[in-house]
Design an enzyme around this catalytic site. Sequence first.
Site, PDB file in Angstrom:
ATOM      1  N   LEU A   9       0.596  -1.119  -0.291  1.00  0.00           N
ATOM      2  CA  LEU A   9       0.077   0.096   0.290  1.00  0.00           C
ATOM      3  C   LEU A   9       0.399   1.050   0.029  1.00  0.00           C
ATOM      4  O   LEU A   9       1.786   1.672   1.024  1.00  0.00           O
ATOM      5  CB  LEU A   9      -1.048   0.272   0.931  1.00  0.00           C
ATOM      6  CG  LEU A   9      -2.491   0.908   1.375  1.00  0.00           C
ATOM      7  CD1 LEU A   9      -2.920   0.960   0.519  1.00  0.00           C
ATOM      8  CD2 LEU A   9      -2.446   0.515   2.472  1.00  0.00           C
ATOM      9  N   HIS A  10       0.693   2.042  -1.146  1.00  0.00           N
ATOM     10  CA  HIS A  10       1.525   3.030  -0.441  1.00  0.00           C
ATOM     11  C   HIS A  10       0.298   4.335  -1.945  1.00  0.00           C
ATOM     12  O   HIS A  10       1.547   5.293  -2.103  1.00  0.00           O
ATOM     13  CB  HIS A  10       3.331   3.078  -1.631  1.00  0.00           C
ATOM     14  CG  HIS A  10       3.018   2.850  -3.223  1.00  0.00           C
ATOM     15  ND1 HIS A  10       2.293   1.877  -4.239  1.00  0.00           N
ATOM     16  CD2 HIS A  10       3.403   3.557  -3.579  1.00  0.00           C
ATOM     17  CE1 HIS A  10       2.450   1.494  -5.160  1.00  0.00           C
ATOM     18  NE2 HIS A  10       2.778   2.953  -5.185  1.00  0.00           N
ATOM     19  N   ARG A  11      -0.288   4.585  -2.723  1.00  0.00           N
ATOM     20  CA  ARG A  11      -0.339   5.059  -3.455  1.00  0.00           C
ATOM     21  C   ARG A  11      -1.321   6.748  -2.728  1.00  0.00           C
ATOM     22  O   ARG A  11      -2.306   6.503  -1.877  1.00  0.00           O
ATOM     23  CB  ARG A  11      -1.900   5.204  -4.161  1.00  0.00           C
ATOM     24  CG  ARG A  11      -0.720   3.561  -5.488  1.00  0.00           C
ATOM     25  CD  ARG A  11      -1.882   3.996  -6.707  1.00  0.00           C
ATOM     26  NE  ARG A  11      -1.020   3.099  -7.427  1.00  0.00           N
ATOM     27  CZ  ARG A  11       0.181   3.375  -8.676  1.00  0.00           C
ATOM     28  NH1 ARG A  11       0.415   4.068  -8.730  1.00  0.00           N
ATOM     29  NH2 ARG A  11       0.435   2.837  -9.405  1.00  0.00           N
TER      30      ARG A  11
ATOM     31  N   ASP B  90      -1.983  -1.934  -4.250  1.00  0.00           N
ATOM     32  CA  ASP B  90      -2.687  -0.775  -5.429  1.00  0.00           C
ATOM     33  C   ASP B  90      -1.643  -0.869  -6.629  1.00  0.00           C
ATOM     34  O   ASP B  90      -1.326   0.745  -6.826  1.00  0.00           O
ATOM     35  CB  ASP B  90      -2.904   0.914  -4.368  1.00  0.00           C
ATOM     36  CG  ASP B  90      -1.673   0.731  -3.527  1.00  0.00           C
ATOM     37  OD1 ASP B  90      -0.554   0.508  -3.316  1.00  0.00           O
ATOM     38  OD2 ASP B  90      -1.749   1.831  -2.794  1.00  0.00           O
TER      39      ASP B  90
END
Length: 357
Positions: free
Chosen positions: A191-193, A270
């Site tokens: 998860l990073h967006r 993501d």
Amino acid sequence: MKGAPLVEALRSYSGAKVSLVHTGQHYSANLSDLFFDQLGLPRPEVNLGVGSDSHVRQIARIMEGLQDYFVHVQPDVVVVVGDVNSTLAAALVANKLMLPLAHVEAGLRSFDRSMPEETNRVLTDAVSHLLFTTEPSANENLKREGIGEGKVHFVGNLMIDTLQKHRPKAIALRMPRSLGLQPRNYALLTLHRPANVDTFAQLRRILSALEWIQKEMPVVFPMHPRTSERIYQFGFETVLKGMTGLRCIEPMGYLEFLGLMDGAAVVLTDSGGIQEETTCLGVPCLTLRNNTERPVTVNVGTNELVGNDPERIIAGVSKVLSGSWKKGRLPDAWDGHAAKRVADVLLAADYHQQSYR
């Protein structure tokens, strides 16, 4: 990961000279330097070391460094891969210096201009002379944008070249067991967006789904530096500590992460590339976005879009747990030989023709 097989393929041809430039855009050692070591890449001729900053400053610094280097070496062709800021920066410099430009992974479109990567993709393709695509939708997108078919080459996926080459080494690491996990009995989360982690409400929605998932199976969460910062900023550390089935770990090297992904029951992400890798591995993938620039992973592969709606995320995981997730298949030309096809086109081109200027 995408450049490694192409560098190897080009250097296998006698007389082909390849200069590798590392911009240093990814500033974490685990996210950058380790990949060079694990993929057997030679050290780059130049490391610009630009580090982290705003999009504008980062692109500007990369452009300044690349201009000096391109003027010095006068390459026959500049090859860029993917859709990061380095891709766009190199494309713009090549364009202004009237150098032929080739884009590997061209034509992918999410049709979401709020994503920085989408702007990078569109602009890079607009100034490229050779465009190498990974799936049929990319060819259709480029045709719709008015790019001549003679410039476009459907070659397959370089990331899959890398995966297939290094998968045996990744499996040999026995990563699931090193974390006390049983293969096919855990979930893997990335998860990073910004759309998912930069606002309190959106990140909390995803964490609420995670609370349910980690009660059903262990969840491994290699945490991106950006996400870690937001969790601290929003005060979610206590929430995570209360999830006894969640294993938060540091970002991993390519082989370690591939080994974990290969053994997972399901991957939630993501990321763009992970959608492709899970399709190649046959692992169910829930993409925490409402769109994808890689529709072949949905139409042919093991991927589904669930957004950041907790109910859709939980429903997707439940489907995996019940054994009713689709099987998927390997997309056309994802056969581990994409790099050779790219190299053949690059080395056959006559860059002195006016069409390349």
